[in-house]
Design a protein around this motif. Structure first.
Motif, PDB file in Angstrom:
ATOM      1  N   ARG A  78       0.839  -1.166   0.080  1.00 32.67           N
ATOM      2  CA  ARG A  78       0.127  -0.097   0.086  1.00 32.67           C
ATOM      3  C   ARG A  78       1.018   1.231  -0.171  1.00 32.67           C
ATOM      4  NH1 ARG A  78      -3.475   0.931   4.138  1.00 32.67           N
ATOM      5  NH2 ARG A  78      -5.179   1.972   2.761  1.00 32.67           N
ATOM      6  N   LEU A  87       1.034   5.814   0.181  1.00 35.31           N
ATOM      7  CA  LEU A  87       0.535   7.127   0.346  1.00 35.31           C
ATOM      8  C   LEU A  87       1.681   7.921   0.212  1.00 35.31           C
ATOM      9  CD1 LEU A  87      -1.600   9.098   1.337  1.00 35.31           C
ATOM     10  CD2 LEU A  87      -0.830   8.812   3.724  1.00 35.31           C
ATOM     11  N   ARG A 118       6.797   8.941 -10.175  1.00 34.04           N
ATOM     12  CA  ARG A 118       5.457   8.493  -9.724  1.00 34.04           C
ATOM     13  C   ARG A 118       5.338   6.993 -10.170  1.00 34.04           C
ATOM     14  NH1 ARG A 118       1.043  13.369  -9.117  1.00 34.04           N
ATOM     15  NH2 ARG A 118       2.098  14.518  -7.899  1.00 34.04           N
ATOM     16  N   GLU A 141      -1.763   1.617  -7.198  1.00 40.45           N
ATOM     17  CA  GLU A 141      -2.756   2.023  -6.498  1.00 40.45           C
ATOM     18  C   GLU A 141      -2.431   2.976  -5.481  1.00 40.45           C
ATOM     19  OE1 GLU A 141      -6.033   1.152  -7.319  1.00 40.45           O
ATOM     20  OE2 GLU A 141      -4.959  -0.146  -8.952  1.00 40.45           O
ATOM     21  N   ALA A 142      -1.310   3.596  -5.538  1.00 46.22           N
ATOM     22  CA  ALA A 142      -0.878   4.690  -4.551  1.00 46.22           C
ATOM     23  C   ALA A 142      -1.887   5.884  -4.732  1.00 46.22           C
ATOM     24  CB  ALA A 142       0.489   5.132  -5.116  1.00 46.22           C
ATOM     25  N   ARG A 143      -2.053   6.394  -3.259  1.00 45.61           N
ATOM     26  CA  ARG A 143      -2.834   7.591  -3.078  1.00 45.61           C
ATOM     27  C   ARG A 143      -2.061   8.872  -2.815  1.00 45.61           C
ATOM     28  NH1 ARG A 143      -7.327  10.135  -1.423  1.00 45.61           N
ATOM     29  NH2 ARG A 143      -7.646  11.538   0.248  1.00 45.61           N
ATOM     30  N   VAL A 189      -1.877  12.859  -2.320  1.00 50.13           N
ATOM     31  CA  VAL A 189      -2.508  14.046  -1.750  1.00 50.13           C
ATOM     32  C   VAL A 189      -1.645  15.149  -1.581  1.00 50.13           C
ATOM     33  CG1 VAL A 189      -4.367  12.550  -0.555  1.00 50.13           C
ATOM     34  CG2 VAL A 189      -2.297  13.332   0.529  1.00 50.13           C
ATOM     35  N   GLU A 216      -4.536  12.994   6.875  1.00 48.35           N
ATOM     36  CA  GLU A 216      -4.309  12.113   5.882  1.00 48.35           C
ATOM     37  C   GLU A 216      -3.819  10.759   6.203  1.00 48.35           C
ATOM     38  OE1 GLU A 216      -5.559  12.932   3.021  1.00 48.35           O
ATOM     39  OE2 GLU A 216      -5.715  15.222   3.213  1.00 48.35           O
ATOM     40  N   TRP A 238      -6.068   7.201   5.427  1.00 48.69           N
ATOM     41  CA  TRP A 238      -5.472   6.361   4.715  1.00 48.69           C
ATOM     42  C   TRP A 238      -5.417   4.918   5.314  1.00 48.69           C
ATOM     43  CZ3 TRP A 238      -0.719   4.081   4.527  1.00 48.69           C
ATOM     44  CH2 TRP A 238      -0.013   3.252   3.377  1.00 48.69           C
ATOM     45  N   GLN A 294      -8.644   2.757   5.594  1.00 49.82           N
ATOM     46  CA  GLN A 294      -9.179   2.377   4.162  1.00 49.82           C
ATOM     47  C   GLN A 294      -8.768   0.994   4.003  1.00 49.82           C
ATOM     48  OE1 GLN A 294      -8.030   5.478   1.634  1.00 49.82           O
ATOM     49  NE2 GLN A 294      -9.830   6.807   2.073  1.00 49.82           N
TER      50      GLN A 294
END
Length: 247
Positions: free
Chosen positions: A172, A174, A193, A199-201, A203, A239, A243, A246
């Motif tokens: 996972r 972030l 990136r 599937e990185a988030r 923000v 944040e 995360w 989730q």
């Protein structure tokens, strides 16, 4: 022994070099920060427990158990680990999370990328671990996660990016950025990136600058923050916790 002008000059130059090296080493060991007022606020908070050890700092709220989520947070380059205690505290009070901030050789996480392996010993009861890092510490954290994907659940980057390919790793991810950050190489961050898990988030916190991910004062070349330090740390914590929940 007879001292000539030349031998005296050589000795003086040699002495200056030794002092410069020693002074440089001392500077690296001391590092930047922490903000004493921010640390005092954490110490005065009855909901936060900070354990200082030879290897670093463990920050949590309440009892650490098998259900607690662990995060090993690598400090930014030349920044003391204590400088991240206030940010860690904001995360810990919002959820059942314990944050370990390890000391690094010369305050450079890049010199001990695998430090997370032993840092987790600070809370052996924790089963699920993440590795995080700020700035250069984020690069080091990503190298660890990509190299040891079975050891952690995922990675959290603060104003940083990966320089190793973790796009296919079962992790996972972030990435938290700041709109007023003028220290981070934006072009490199965007370009890299593709090395981050698919599937990185990602923000971005409005009004925040690079140094506000920690509590160590201003940083040369950084942008001017449009929110205060406490608000910035609060938003970072929100944040991260949202995360984590989730999963």
């Amino acid at each position: 022994m007879t001292w000539t002008r030349r031998s005296i000059a050589i000795a003086l130059v040699g002495g200056v070099v030794v002092l410069a090296i020693a002074g440089g080493g001392l500077y690296l060991e001391l590092g930047q920060g922490p903000d004493r007022a921010a640390l005092s606020a954490v110490q005065d908070d009855p909901n936060v427990i900070v354990t200082h050890t030879v290897g670093g700092h463990l920050v949590h709220s309440g009892t650490v158990s098998n259900d607690t989520t662990g995060i090993v947070l690598y400090p930014g380059g030349l920044v003391t680990p204590e400088s991240y205690v206030p940010t860690a505290a904001e995360i810990a009070v919002r959820d059942d999370v314990a944050v370990v901030i390890p000391k690094m050789p010369y305050n450079l996480a890049i010199l001990d990328v695998d430090r997370a392996g032993t840092a987790r010993d600070a809370a052996p009861e924790i089963r699920d671990w993440y590795v995080a890092g700020h700035s250069l510490g984020g690069v080091a954290a990503c190298r660890y996660a990509v190299g040891e994907p079975d050891e952690v659940e995922g990675i959290v980057l603060f104003a940083s990016y990966c320089d190793r390919d973790g796009s296919d790793a079962d992790l996972r991810a972030l990435s938290v950025l700041a709109t007023e950050d003028e220290v981070l190489d934006r072009e490199a961050e965007r370009r890299n990136r593709e090395l981050f898990p698919a599937e990185a988030r990602i923000v971005e916190i409005d009004g925040m600058n690079h140094a506000q991910f920690g509590a160590y004062g201003s940083q040369r070349g950084d942008g001017t923050a449009k929110i205060d330090n406490e608000a910035a740390r609060n938003q970072v914590a929100i944040e991260v916790v949202v995360w984590l929940e989730q999963q």
